[in-house]
Design a protein around this motif. Structure first.
Motif, PDB file in Angstrom:
ATOM      1  N   ASP A 133      60.068-111.066  43.180  1.00 48.56           N
ATOM      2  CA  ASP A 133      59.062-110.488  43.143  1.00 48.56           C
ATOM      3  C   ASP A 133      58.127-111.445  43.330  1.00 48.56           C
ATOM      4  OD1 ASP A 133      59.627-111.297  40.318  1.00 48.56           O
ATOM      5  OD2 ASP A 133      57.380-110.770  40.195  1.00 48.56           O
ATOM      6  N   PRO A 134      56.796-111.483  43.700  1.00 48.50           N
ATOM      7  CA  PRO A 134      56.089-112.476  44.057  1.00 48.50           C
ATOM      8  C   PRO A 134      55.830-113.405  42.918  1.00 48.50           C
ATOM      9  CG  PRO A 134      55.075-110.440  44.848  1.00 48.50           C
ATOM     10  CD  PRO A 134      56.298-110.224  44.252  1.00 48.50           C
ATOM     11  N   GLU A 135      55.572-112.871  41.649  1.00 46.14           N
ATOM     12  CA  GLU A 135      55.236-113.678  40.572  1.00 46.14           C
ATOM     13  C   GLU A 135      56.700-114.291  40.171  1.00 46.14           C
ATOM     14  OE1 GLU A 135      53.429-111.127  37.775  1.00 46.14           O
ATOM     15  OE2 GLU A 135      51.847-110.597  39.385  1.00 46.14           O
ATOM     16  N   GLY A 136      57.715-114.280  40.792  1.00 49.90           N
ATOM     17  CA  GLY A 136      58.848-115.114  40.445  1.00 49.90           C
ATOM     18  C   GLY A 136      59.468-114.583  39.198  1.00 49.90           C
ATOM     19  N   HIS A 137      59.277-113.416  38.649  1.00 50.08           N
ATOM     20  CA  HIS A 137      60.008-112.801  37.170  1.00 50.08           C
ATOM     21  C   HIS A 137      61.264-112.141  37.282  1.00 50.08           C
ATOM     22  CE1 HIS A 137      56.288-113.682  35.357  1.00 50.08           C
ATOM     23  NE2 HIS A 137      55.562-112.967  35.957  1.00 50.08           N
ATOM     24  N   PHE A 138      61.386-111.536  38.496  1.00 53.57           N
ATOM     25  CA  PHE A 138      62.716-110.858  38.677  1.00 53.57           C
ATOM     26  C   PHE A 138      63.426-111.160  40.077  1.00 53.57           C
ATOM     27  CE2 PHE A 138      59.737-108.130  36.377  1.00 53.57           C
ATOM     28  CZ  PHE A 138      60.662-108.060  35.005  1.00 53.57           C
ATOM     29  N   MET A 139      64.585-111.063  40.049  1.00 54.01           N
ATOM     30  CA  MET A 139      65.616-110.955  41.328  1.00 54.01           C
ATOM     31  C   MET A 139      66.356-109.762  41.133  1.00 54.01           C
ATOM     32  SD  MET A 139      67.983-113.764  43.099  1.00 54.01           S
ATOM     33  CE  MET A 139      69.625-113.309  42.679  1.00 54.01           C
ATOM     34  N   ALA A 140      66.181-108.952  42.570  1.00 53.07           N
ATOM     35  CA  ALA A 140      67.093-107.634  42.418  1.00 53.07           C
ATOM     36  C   ALA A 140      67.945-108.085  43.669  1.00 53.07           C
ATOM     37  CB  ALA A 140      66.018-106.406  42.664  1.00 53.07           C
ATOM     38  N   ALA A 141      69.204-107.317  43.503  1.00 55.51           N
ATOM     39  CA  ALA A 141      70.235-107.404  44.705  1.00 55.51           C
ATOM     40  C   ALA A 141      70.942-105.726  44.773  1.00 55.51           C
ATOM     41  CB  ALA A 141      71.319-108.230  44.270  1.00 55.51           C
ATOM     42  N   VAL A 142      70.986-105.489  45.925  1.00 52.33           N
ATOM     43  CA  VAL A 142      71.757-104.218  46.180  1.00 52.33           C
ATOM     44  C   VAL A 142      72.741-104.311  46.943  1.00 52.33           C
ATOM     45  CG1 VAL A 142      69.661-102.645  45.822  1.00 52.33           C
ATOM     46  CG2 VAL A 142      70.303-103.631  48.089  1.00 52.33           C
ATOM     47  N   ASN A 143      73.933-103.576  46.514  1.00 54.49           N
ATOM     48  CA  ASN A 143      75.188-103.553  47.307  1.00 54.49           C
ATOM     49  C   ASN A 143      75.714-102.250  47.934  1.00 54.49           C
ATOM     50  OD1 ASN A 143      76.415-102.069  45.469  1.00 54.49           O
ATOM     51  ND2 ASN A 143      77.155-103.784  44.229  1.00 54.49           N
ATOM     52  N   ASN A 144      76.792-102.544  48.340  1.00 54.91           N
ATOM     53  CA  ASN A 144      77.062-101.355  49.476  1.00 54.91           C
ATOM     54  C   ASN A 144      77.895-100.156  48.593  1.00 54.91           C
ATOM     55  OD1 ASN A 144      79.563-102.231  48.675  1.00 54.91           O
ATOM     56  ND2 ASN A 144      80.533-102.619  50.737  1.00 54.91           N
ATOM     57  N   LYS A 145      77.731-100.404  47.202  1.00 60.38           N
ATOM     58  CA  LYS A 145      78.112 -99.358  46.533  1.00 60.38           C
ATOM     59  C   LYS A 145      76.930 -98.371  45.939  1.00 60.38           C
ATOM     60  CE  LYS A 145      82.549-100.172  46.196  1.00 60.38           C
ATOM     61  NZ  LYS A 145      83.110-101.552  45.283  1.00 60.38           N
ATOM     62  N   GLY A 146      75.843 -98.893  46.391  1.00 59.83           N
ATOM     63  CA  GLY A 146      74.567 -98.196  46.044  1.00 59.83           C
ATOM     64  C   GLY A 146      74.189 -98.687  44.728  1.00 59.83           C
ATOM     65  N   HIS A 147      74.676-100.049  43.956  1.00 52.67           N
ATOM     66  CA  HIS A 147      74.206-100.403  42.896  1.00 52.67           C
ATOM     67  C   HIS A 147      73.201-101.493  43.068  1.00 52.67           C
ATOM     68  CE1 HIS A 147      78.477 -99.594  41.311  1.00 52.67           C
ATOM     69  NE2 HIS A 147      77.642 -98.397  41.454  1.00 52.67           N
ATOM     70  N   TRP A 185      67.955-109.333  37.647  1.00 55.16           N
ATOM     71  CA  TRP A 185      68.153-110.678  36.929  1.00 55.16           C
ATOM     72  C   TRP A 185      66.390-110.953  36.506  1.00 55.16           C
ATOM     73  CZ3 TRP A 185      70.848-109.894  41.097  1.00 55.16           C
ATOM     74  CH2 TRP A 185      72.563-110.059  40.890  1.00 55.16           C
ATOM     75  N   SER A 186      66.399-111.560  35.490  1.00 54.34           N
ATOM     76  CA  SER A 186      65.153-112.227  34.995  1.00 54.34           C
ATOM     77  C   SER A 186      65.202-113.713  35.457  1.00 54.34           C
ATOM     78  CB  SER A 186      64.553-112.039  33.578  1.00 54.34           C
ATOM     79  OG  SER A 186      65.209-112.403  32.629  1.00 54.34           O
ATOM     80  N   LEU A 187      64.234-114.138  35.894  1.00 57.83           N
ATOM     81  CA  LEU A 187      64.117-115.702  36.241  1.00 57.83           C
ATOM     82  C   LEU A 187      63.475-116.441  35.356  1.00 57.83           C
ATOM     83  CD1 LEU A 187      63.429-114.872  40.212  1.00 57.83           C
ATOM     84  CD2 LEU A 187      65.497-114.839  39.039  1.00 57.83           C
ATOM     85  N   SER A 188      64.103-117.573  35.209  1.00 62.12           N
ATOM     86  CA  SER A 188      63.245-118.817  34.380  1.00 62.12           C
ATOM     87  C   SER A 188      63.485-120.302  35.220  1.00 62.12           C
ATOM     88  CB  SER A 188      63.994-118.873  33.003  1.00 62.12           C
ATOM     89  OG  SER A 188      65.169-119.154  33.052  1.00 62.12           O
ATOM     90  N   GLY A 189      62.599-121.062  35.087  1.00 62.99           N
ATOM     91  CA  GLY A 189      62.599-122.414  35.520  1.00 62.99           C
ATOM     92  C   GLY A 189      62.151-122.037  36.855  1.00 62.99           C
ATOM     93  N   GLY A 190      62.695-122.927  37.878  1.00 63.70           N
ATOM     94  CA  GLY A 190      62.041-122.738  39.318  1.00 63.70           C
ATOM     95  C   GLY A 190      60.817-123.590  39.607  1.00 63.70           C
ATOM     96  N   ILE A 191      60.455-124.258  38.609  1.00 64.60           N
ATOM     97  CA  ILE A 191      58.959-125.018  38.661  1.00 64.60           C
ATOM     98  C   ILE A 191      59.278-126.491  38.529  1.00 64.60           C
ATOM     99  CG2 ILE A 191      56.753-125.287  38.005  1.00 64.60           C
ATOM    100  CD1 ILE A 191      56.916-122.562  36.821  1.00 64.60           C
ATOM    101  N   GLY A 192      58.549-127.326  39.492  1.00 67.73           N
ATOM    102  CA  GLY A 192      58.934-128.873  39.210  1.00 67.73           C
ATOM    103  C   GLY A 192      60.509-129.071  39.623  1.00 67.73           C
ATOM    104  N   GLU A 193      61.228-129.921  38.712  1.00 64.47           N
ATOM    105  CA  GLU A 193      62.676-130.490  39.134  1.00 64.47           C
ATOM    106  C   GLU A 193      63.475-129.300  38.541  1.00 64.47           C
ATOM    107  OE1 GLU A 193      63.051-132.905  41.345  1.00 64.47           O
ATOM    108  OE2 GLU A 193      60.760-132.993  41.550  1.00 64.47           O
ATOM    109  N   GLU A 194      62.812-128.612  37.907  1.00 70.49           N
ATOM    110  CA  GLU A 194      64.045-127.374  37.175  1.00 70.49           C
ATOM    111  C   GLU A 194      64.340-126.374  38.170  1.00 70.49           C
ATOM    112  OE1 GLU A 194      63.617-124.660  33.445  1.00 70.49           O
ATOM    113  OE2 GLU A 194      62.123-125.581  33.799  1.00 70.49           O
TER     114      GLU A 194
END
Lengths: 467, 319
Positions: free
Chosen positions: B178-192, B196-205
């Motif tokens: 998402d544009p705010e970097g809070h969530f990541m979503a993944a879909v697969n061929n089973k329809g699932h 994930w909730s995201l943390s870090g990703g700023i600076g060197e982290e």
């Protein structure tokens, strides 16, 4: 060739070549003011080529005429480019096309600059962007564009064959017959996918047309229109019915079609007829509305056909007919009718025993001398006799003075009688009368006047005799 | 400068591409196709618009072609080539410095768009065909999903990478952040659908993924997932002929986007105010849906075959 050793001629030729081959006109501006060849010839007084001294005292433009070779090009105004240049220019679009696309091939590069991939603080930026009242441009545009303007032909847009890849398409020039004459001269070019049905093509035409000329109000259903076969000049071939709307378009191999508005479905507005139709439909299946449509279409076609025959009347056409006269027996002749004249040509008789006196001389009458054409007898056996009346001054005493014209009498008008089958006779009569209506020859008017005032004229004539 | 870019750039852009080898540009609010561009010899797997809104990139078989959005030039302006198989995903770094792609040649690539010295040309190879690529909003981490079901987190700065497998033997079809970097979503061929909730990703982290939720989003193949600009919603599309809109809080179903004629739904995008969703379907029609009512507001008809990719740019209007 001998001229080439003439200094004056060479100078003059070079000067004129410069002037005439320079498209920018700068050479002309620079050089026209000072006439080197002439000043040179004045200075040396030698080797002037013939005629150069004659132009003395005239304006500078006259110098151009010294070089006869260049004049033709000057007349054209545009200098012809060498064929190689022209050929190169022709290739240019292809070159441009290829040039315009830049090809970038993947290159594996070892090593990279890590500073190019610094993490950005996305959260802070997002907060800055956040605002309270959010409305997107799309929503605003949707609000400003009420759905009432929905183009009824939108669904047909998908049949547009333009820029389709790997899909067979057909290209048609469409004449829109419902447009004012000035606008229907040029066909609307439509590319349709080959698997579309005729009604899909009609829808696509309407769609394209409304997209290009929003101001012409087309109806809102493809049922209101029919596609007819047309010539490349927009002439509709009314002899064929309109293409069946349910057929696949690729079946038809025509490159020009005409979109014709079917007249308002008056009967469908008449509730009584509608009821009858419904009853018929229940009884006779679904084909009834279609039959109804066909009837309507035929009426329209009849109306259009009359119109078209009038338009086509001046075009040359020949008919095989028989002359009928009291003396001679029936002789087959060829009657050629065009907007200018009517020709009567004998047909070579195949029978050996054909009598020579039966032969009709080949004659032609200027349309200005044709007075009338009408059917005088339609016999029961489907044959018709038509009478062609023409003005024949030669039959009167030709040398009489011009006052004769004042006494133009019905006797100056001779006629031919032709016999042929009734429908051909009607066609000929209609064609000739259409031509006469279009051109209104003087003699026709006179003839009509004479015919109307026959008793009166006769009296006048008698009075004249008494005097 | 701001006013200049607003008057020139702030327009809605809607592009669709598919199996009829064309890219079509639409007037989003009328449904009128404004332009059709040939995408010769290839279907369109993915579309994205450059950050300056001058070009649109169409990823197809062995090529990424860039078309000019501002002129009527029917030919591609730039043709990126040298990839042996289908390119399945394409996107841009936010400043337009580089372009990222994923392909069936089992690699994700970073293409330096400046082409002079290629300071950031990169390739990342995995063991299975790449189905999707997704750039973290921090512009420095690329998430790559492959057919074997592995999600790769590729740190572009350090070139370090991590893998995770949310579900064994289920091909990852799409990944979104998402544009705010809070969530990541993944879909697969089973329809699932995995969140994930995201943390870090700023600076060197580096970014950390914390498994948050699993939704049985569809009964069949899931094809795409995308978050709304306000990060409150996300949409999943599927071979079950629907698209479904979910909340990011509680992950409840908000709306099912269904239409009798709609077939596989290959791609989706939100309007800038997250009120509308655009979908691309195998029936050759793109549709504009109202998120609240679930109704089709507009249909975009013109493609002869399935529409498999869609690109959309919309703006927030400040009244």
């Amino acid at each position: 060739m001998a001229l080439y050793d003439n200094k004056h001629w060479l100078l003059s030729h070079i000067k004129n070549s410069f002037i005439s081959s320079d498209d920018t006109g700068i050479c002309e501006m620079v050089m026209l003011g000072e006439d080197i060849p002439r000043s040179l010839s004045h200075a040396t007084k030698v080797c002037c080529y013939p005629g150069a001294d004659q132009s003395e005292g005239e304006d500078e433009m006259d110098v151009l005429s010294h070089s006869l070779d260049m004049l033709a090009e000057m007349d054209l105004g545009v200098r012809q480019r060498p064929t190689t240049v022209q050929r190169l220019e022709k290739n240019d679009p292809d070159h441009e096309k290829a040039d315009r696309t830049r090809f970038v091939k993947w290159e594996n590069v070892t090593g990279y600059d890590p500073s190019e991939f610094q993490r950005k603080d996305f959260r802070k930026k997002r907060k800055d962007e956040k605002i309270n009242s959010e409305r997107s441009l799309l929503v605003k545009q949707l609000e400003n564009y009420p759905s009432v303007f929905r183009n009824p032909f939108l669904d047909y847009a998908k049949f547009d064959g333009d820029a389709q890849v790997g899909v067979p398409t057909r290209r048609y020039g469409i004449f829109m017959m419902m447009l004012p004459p000035a606008e229907r001269n040029y066909p609307l070019n439509v590319v349709v996918i080959a698997s579309a049905r005729v009604q899909d093509l009609i829808g696509l035409i309407c769609w394209k047309h409304t997209m290009e000329h929003g101001d012409h109000n087309l109806g809102d259903s493809v049922d209101q229109y029919g596609l007819y076969i047309a010539e490349d000049d927009g002439e509709v071939d009314w002899d064929f019915p309109c293409l069946d709307p349910r057929e696949v378009i690729s079946k038809f191999g025509f490159s020009y079609l005409a979109l014709v508005e079917r007249k308002e479905k008056v009967p469908s507005e008449d509730s009584a007829t509608r009821e009858r139709n419904e009853r018929l439909m229940e009884a006779g299946g679904v084909s009834e509305p279609r039959r109804m449509k066909a009837v309507l279409k035929d009426e329209d076609m009849q109306r259009m056909k009359g119109h078209m025959t009038a338009m086509e009347a001046p075009l040359y056409q020949s008919y095989r007919v028989c002359t009928v006269s009291k003396v001679r027996s029936r002789t087959e002749i060829q009657l050629g009718i065009s907007g200018e004249k009517i020709e009567i040509d004998p047909v070579v008789q195949q029978r050996v025993g054909a009598k020579f006196w039966n032969r009709q001389k080949a004659v032609s009458y200027d349309i200005d001398n044709i007075a009338a054409c009408e059917i005088i007898d339609n016999k029961t056996n489907n044959r018709g006799t038509l009478r062609l009346t023409y003005y024949s001054p030669s039959l009167t005493n030709a040398d009489q003075d011009s006052s004769l014209h004042n006494h133009a009498s019905i006797s100056h008008y001779k006629h031919y009688d032709f016999e042929t089958d009734l429908s051909t006779a009607e066609e000929i009569v209609q064609k000739i009368n259409n031509i006469l209506d279009l051109t209104t020859p003087i003699k026709r008017q006179e003839y009509l006047d004479l015919r109307e005032s026959k008793p009166h004229k006769k009296r006048m004539f008698r009075l004249g005799q008494k005097q | 400068m701001a006013s200049d870019s607003q008057s020139g750039n702030e327009q809605v852009i809607l592009a669709t591409g598919g199996y009829d080898h064309t890219v079509k540009l639409w007037q989003a609010h009328t449904g009128v196709c404004q332009r059709t561009t040939q995408h010769t010899d290839s279907q369109v797997n993915s579309l994205d618009i450059t950050p300056d809104k001058q070009l649109i990139a169409a990823a197809g078989f062995q090529h990424i072609r860039m078309y000019d959005l501002t002129s009527n030039n029917p030919n591609p302006v730039i043709n990126y080539e040298g990839v042996s198989k289908n390119i399945t995903g394409v996107g841009f770094q936010e400043d337009g410095k580089w372009m990222y792609t994923g392909g069936e040649d089992c690699s994700a690539r970073i293409w330096d768009l400046r082409s002079r010295n290629l300071q950031c040309q990169r390739i990342f190879q995995v063991s299975a065909p790449v189905n999707c690529v997704c750039l973290h909003p921090n512009q420095a981490e690329l998430i790559v999903g492959d057919q074997s079901g592995v999600i790769h987190l590729w740190d572009l700065k350090t070139d370090h990478n991590e893998q995770l497998i949310p579900e064994a033997e289920a091909s990852i079809q799409d990944i979104a952040i998402d544009p705010e970097g809070h969530f990541m979503a993944a879909v697969n061929n089973k329809g699932h659908c995995y969140i994930w909730s995201l943390s870090g990703g700023i600076g060197e982290e580096p970014t950390k993924l914390n498994p948050k939720h699993k939704i049985e989003a569809h009964k069949r193949y899931a094809l795409k997932c995308t978050f709304s600009p306000d990060s409150t919603l996300f949409v999943t599309t599927s071979a079950d002929q629907t698209a479904r809109i979910w909340k990011t809080i509680g992950f409840s179903l908000v709306q099912e986007l269904k239409h009798d004629e709609q077939r596989w739904v290959w791609d989706a995008a939100f309007s800038a105010d997250s009120q509308y969703v655009l979908t691309a379907s195998s029936d050759g029609v793109a549709r504009l849906w109202n998120v609240v009512t679930g109704k089709v507001e507009k249909e975009y008809k013109g493609h002869q075959k399935a529409i498999t990719a869609l690109a959309f740019r919309d703006f927030i209007v400040r009244d």
